[in-house]
Structure formats: C-alpha cells, structure tokens
Design an enzyme around this catalytic site. Structure first.
Site, mmCIF file in Angstrom:
data_model
loop_
_atom_site.group_PDB
_atom_site.id
_atom_site.type_symbol
_atom_site.label_atom_id
_atom_site.label_comp_id
_atom_site.label_asym_id
_atom_site.label_seq_id
_atom_site.Cartn_x
_atom_site.Cartn_y
_atom_site.Cartn_z
ATOM 1 N N GLY A 21 0.836 -1.198 0.000
ATOM 2 C CA GLY A 21 0.000 0.000 0.000
ATOM 3 C C GLY A 21 0.867 1.242 0.000
ATOM 4 O O GLY A 21 2.090 1.154 -0.157
ATOM 5 N N LYS A 25 3.765 -2.467 3.711
ATOM 6 C CA LYS A 25 3.447 -3.738 3.072
ATOM 7 C C LYS A 25 2.482 -4.566 3.902
ATOM 8 O O LYS A 25 2.404 -4.391 5.116
ATOM 9 C CB LYS A 25 4.742 -4.525 2.885
ATOM 10 C CG LYS A 25 5.648 -3.853 1.890
ATOM 11 C CD LYS A 25 6.962 -4.566 1.750
ATOM 12 C CE LYS A 25 7.729 -3.934 0.602
ATOM 13 N NZ LYS A 25 9.149 -4.085 0.694
ATOM 14 N N ASP A 134 -12.255 5.806 2.277
ATOM 15 C CA ASP A 134 -11.308 5.389 1.248
ATOM 16 C C ASP A 134 -11.730 4.040 0.660
ATOM 17 O O ASP A 134 -10.913 3.145 0.502
ATOM 18 C CB ASP A 134 -9.896 5.316 1.861
ATOM 19 C CG ASP A 134 -8.801 5.350 0.788
ATOM 20 O OD1 ASP A 134 -9.085 5.797 -0.340
ATOM 21 O OD2 ASP A 134 -7.674 4.918 1.083
HETATM 22 P P1 ATP Z 1 -3.693 2.098 0.951
HETATM 23 O O1 ATP Z 1 -2.286 2.253 1.300
HETATM 24 O O2 ATP Z 1 -4.337 3.304 0.434
HETATM 25 O O3 ATP Z 1 -4.511 1.412 2.014
HETATM 26 P P2 ATP Z 1 -3.998 -0.335 -0.362
HETATM 27 O O4 ATP Z 1 -5.368 -0.626 0.138
HETATM 28 O O5 ATP Z 1 -3.653 -0.808 -1.727
HETATM 29 O O6 ATP Z 1 -3.726 1.169 -0.321
HETATM 30 P P3 ATP Z 1 -2.979 -1.880 1.808
HETATM 31 O O7 ATP Z 1 -4.217 -1.672 2.589
HETATM 32 O O8 ATP Z 1 -1.674 -1.741 2.464
HETATM 33 O O9 ATP Z 1 -2.905 -0.903 0.615
HETATM 34 O O10 ATP Z 1 -3.069 -3.291 1.117
HETATM 35 C C1 ATP Z 1 -2.205 -3.693 0.104
HETATM 36 C C2 ATP Z 1 -2.724 -4.947 -0.566
HETATM 37 O O11 ATP Z 1 -2.587 -6.044 0.327
HETATM 38 C C3 ATP Z 1 -4.218 -4.893 -0.872
HETATM 39 O O12 ATP Z 1 -4.436 -4.310 -2.099
HETATM 40 C C4 ATP Z 1 -4.598 -6.349 -0.829
HETATM 41 O O13 ATP Z 1 -4.366 -6.941 -2.076
HETATM 42 C C5 ATP Z 1 -3.650 -6.936 0.185
HETATM 43 N N1 ATP Z 1 -4.325 -7.078 1.485
HETATM 44 C C6 ATP Z 1 -4.578 -6.101 2.364
HETATM 45 N N2 ATP Z 1 -5.213 -6.558 3.448
HETATM 46 C C7 ATP Z 1 -5.379 -7.882 3.263
HETATM 47 C C8 ATP Z 1 -5.995 -8.942 4.008
HETATM 48 N N3 ATP Z 1 -6.550 -8.705 5.197
HETATM 49 N N4 ATP Z 1 -5.992 -10.177 3.500
HETATM 50 C C9 ATP Z 1 -5.436 -10.407 2.287
HETATM 51 N N5 ATP Z 1 -4.858 -9.467 1.530
HETATM 52 C C10 ATP Z 1 -4.814 -8.216 1.992
#
Ligand code: ATP
Ligand code: MG
Length: 455
Positions: A21, A25, A134
């Site tokens: 994200g 990570k 978001d």
């Molecule tokens: P942001 O930083 O704006 O939140 P994001 O949603 O892409 O952006 P993260 O929330 O850090 O970033 O998540 C990154 C990726 O990790 C997600 O796009 C998803 O594919 C994976 N991910 C996040 N949470 C989970 C979860 N609980 N189980 C499985 N995969 C996940």
C-alpha cells in the site's frame, strides 16, 4: 501451505507478501499460539503519525477493535515497535474482489450479493461512528467463501494524511472512487462520502468499468464534481435510478443508507422485477439505530464533602505515543488486555470529561471516600477509616483522546490490595457501567467473529 520465514514479536510467523500500500506492506502471517491465518499490515510510523493525526488514529483504532461484522476485515491487534506499527488483521484468502471484475462485468445477482454485503458493512460501521472514506478496489477483499470483506475501515486517518500529501490515488492514479466534496477538500460528511464510493463500486461491478474516467485528470475531476456519468444500457431501470441517487454530487441530497436499503433493487435484486409483478412494495424495512445508552443519573448532588481545593479537573490529553507507552510491551492493545489482577484498571468512555468526573465524585460520596486531591486529569480518593494496610487510596486519572473519547485509569495508590479489588469490582465498576465504553479485558471473543452468518 504458506511458507513462513520470520517471526514477529514472538507471536506471528511471517509469510509471503500479500500486497503493497501507500504506507507499507501487507504480509501473510500465522499466529504461533492459535495457528490462525492473519494478515499483517506494517506501517512506518514516521511516514504517517504526525501529531495532529495521532488522536484520530487512536480513537478509530480503539473503536475498530470493538467492531465485528461478517463483512468487515477484523482488526485483531495492533502492535508497535520503535519505527513501525503492525496491524494484525483478518486474512482474506480470496484476494481482491476487483480481480474478478478485471475479467469482465459480473452477473446481476452476483453484483447484488456483493453490493448488499458492502452496504451492510458500511452501515454497521457508520452506526458505530466509524467512516471509511477510502472505499476503493484494493480495500474490497473476499474470503474463502466468496464473501465480501471491507478492509482498512477505521484507518481513514492514514488516508487523510495521504490526501494532504496530494497522493490521492487508486491503482491508476485517479480519484475514480472519491466523492466530489472530498476532492474539493472541504469539510465533509464521512457517511455521505462512503455512499458515493459504494455507488462507484456498484457501477463497476455491473459495468466492468469505472463511471468517471478520462485520460486528462482535470477533465476527470470535472466529471466527478458534476456527477457526469452514463449508465450502460444493460443496467436495469431501478439500478439506473439508484446510481443517480448515489452518485449525486451534492452530499446533502445524496441518498442515505437507510433509503438505499429500502429500494427495490437492494431488497430483491433481479428478482425484484418478478416480485413487483406479484405486487410487492408492501414491505417496509425498519432501520435500527444503535445509540449507546445515554441515560444520565439525575441524582448528582452538589453538597459533596470535599477536602481538596476546587481545582477544575481537566483531562490530560494523550497521543498515540503515550498510549503505546502506557500499554505493556509495546502492544498497543495491551491497554485493553486482562488486568483484573493488576492494581490498575482502565476503561474508555465516550462521555465528556465533566460527566466522568461527576460520576467519580458521586461514587466517592457514596463510598465515603474523601477527595484528597484534584489536579490536572487526576482525582485522588481516600478512605477515611483505616484499613488493614493503612487508608485505602485510589487514583483516577483521565486522559483525553478527543473531547468525547477518554481513557480513564483507576489504580490503588495506598492500602490493602484485596480491599481495593473488592471496592473496584463490587462498587466502582457497576456504578460506572453506563458511562464505560469498554473496560480493558472485556473485548473481543475472536471465535465469535467467524461464526456470524452472511445476510
Ligand atoms: P492504501 O495504502 O491506500 O490502504 P492499499 O489498500 O492498496 O492502499 P494496503 O491496505 O496496504 O494498501 O493493502 C495492500 C494490498 O494487500 C491490498 O491491495 C490487498 O491486495 C492486500 N491485502 C490487504 N489486506 C489484506 C488482508 N486482510 N488479507 C489479504 N490481503 C490483503
Ligand atoms: Mg487498503
């Protein structure tokens, strides 16, 4: 089998990278204690925690810890090291919902199921005062049973800082999911902003592409702010109507969740059209509002026997770092963990400090405890008659997280521990019951969370 490499805080085996994200990570993890699969989101503290945000983050995290809903990724615990914050969250095995949409638009009944689950999640969190702000493809995940799970609820403070950095983004670097009033950076209503994003999600599920798009970012902003979109002709009529109401650029006239829940497509999906022929429309959905009880005790008396000077008790304000240091072993959630046996007890309250203080004063009066001292955020109570180990003395310290969210620490400062526990558990706790949001140690039963059935 997931391959694991590193162990985090002696508690979680770290596995593969699930995603990346803006702030850090997300890794697969497995609890060494329960063997449960989790996802661990690692965030660099210095990237996100500026002081003005810390309060929000803590407030929302505290609330998120209490939220359990089948369509919301649960936050199990939060840990912190010097440089990082670790969110241990429910693992969504099915990955991102939009990987499915990338292969093409969904069937109406499938889109309908996901939309209902999304609205149910959003509605539930809103009823608890938590807004997402978001909602976007990366935050909509699926579990192993193809049920939708919204992630990052309550972490919107992080998203806020991202906006301030001008990094508003989705995968393609466009504000495709964000409500116009959010883009304009005016003060906005989190609930209405979430409804807009849910509208965009519904559109994408049924269309296979985003409603607002343009290679030129300025043009795209313009489209979003005018609510300039067109439904494809395969959208059923009642969906088109719903779309217009959800993607209304004016948040004041935009449809509410209650109204969404009452519309025929939401209730029946594709079946609605058949049902209509059968003469539906009779059903009214009642909306359940969950407001924590707000009954005040009217018996407060002012003739309190007070020995100390009448100094106002102003709570000390607290930030994320204080909370981390208050909690044991860098485990942020330690502030809520079982400590019945400990000298101190902590609770959070959504009441203003004045209400907490007057309640403590009432208790003191009833228990014939003298108020020995009033200082910033502190009430010192003492028993007049001497106990086994001298006079029992109890301190209550109030920390302000926000004006309507306080952390209160009650602890023995003198006297017999057994006597203290008796008074704490038999008198103080029950008397505080209706102003306490949560006592530490009375949180989540994780096993419950998996069992809730889908609507
Ligand atoms: P942001 O930083 O704006 O939140 P994001 O949603 O892409 O952006 P993260 O929330 O850090 O970033 O998540 C990154 C990726 O990790 C997600 O796009 C998803 O594919 C994976 N991910 C996040 N949470 C989970 C979860 N609980 N189980 C499985 N995969 C996940
Ligand atoms: Mg996310």
């Amino acid at each position: 089998m997931e391959k694991t490499t590193k162990v985090l805080m002696k508690r979680y085996e770290l596995g593969r990278l699930l995603g990346q994200g803006t702030f850090g990570k997300v890794y697969y993890g497995k609890s060494k204690i329960t063997n449960q699969s989790v996802a661990i989101k690692m965030i660099d503290k210095d990237k996100v925690i500026r002081n003005e945000q810390a309060d929000n983050i803590i407030r929302e995290i505290s609330i998120m810890r209490l939220i359990k809903h089948p369509n919301v990724i649960q936050l199990f615990e939060v840990m912190a090291s010097k440089g990082k914050i670790y969110f241990v969250i429910e693992y969504a095995k099915g990955g991102e919902l939009f990987e499915k949409v990338a292969k093409g638009k969904l069937k109406e009944e499938v889109a309908h199921k996901y939309f209902k689950q999304l609205v149910s999640a959003v509605d539930f969190c809103h009823s608890r005062g938590v807004y997402h702000r978001d909602i976007k493809p990366e935050n909509i995940l699926l579990d192993e049973n193809e049920n939708l799970k919204v992630s990052d609820f309550g972490l919107s403070a992080f998203a806020e800082s991202k906006r301030q950095d001008g990094l508003l983004h989705t995968t393609c670097g466009t504000p495709a999911y964000v409500a116009p009033e959010v883009i304009k950076r005016k003060g906005y209503d989190g609930a209405k902003a979430d409804i807009w994003s849910c509208g965009v999600v519904l559109f994408v599920l049924l269309a296979g592409y985003v409603p607002f798009n343009d290679t030129n970012l300025m043009e795209m902003y313009k489209k979003v702010s005018k609510g300039d979109f067109k439904c494809p002709n395969w959208f059923p009529k009642n969906v088109k109507k719903l779309m217009c109401k959800m993607l209304d650029p004016n948040p004041d006239t935009r449809i509410s969740i209650d109204k969404i829940k009452r519309c025929s497509w939401f209730k029946y999906g594709a079946n609605g059209r058949q049902k209509k022929d059968e003469g539906e429309n009779k059903t009214t959905l009642s909306c359940v509002t969950t407001n924590p009880s707000d009954q005040r005790d009217e018996t407060r008396s002012d003739d309190l026997e007070v020995e100390a000077k009448e100094e106002p008790v102003v709570p000390v304000s607290i930030n994320a770092f204080d909370i981390i240091s208050l909690s044991s072993g860098f485990n942020l959630c330690g502030i809520f963990e079982d400590s019945f046996k400990k000298r101190e007890a902590k609770f959070t309250s959504r009441q203003p400090a004045s209400v907490i203080i007057s309640r403590l004063e009432e208790i003191a009066k009833r228990l014939k405890l003298k108020i020995k001292k009033r200082a910033a955020g502190l009430l010192k109570l003492e028993r007049v008659d001497e106990g086994r180990k001298g006079n029992l003395a109890i301190d209550a310290e109030i920390f302000e997280v926000t004006p309507f969210f306080h952390l209160v620490e009650v602890k023995k400062s003198n006297g017999d521990t057994l006597e203290y526990h008796k008074i704490l558990n038999e008198d103080i706790r029950p008397a505080l019951q209706d102003i306490v949001w949560v006592w530490q140690g009375e949180l989540h039963e994780q096993s419950e969370q998996q069992q809730q059935s889908q609507s």
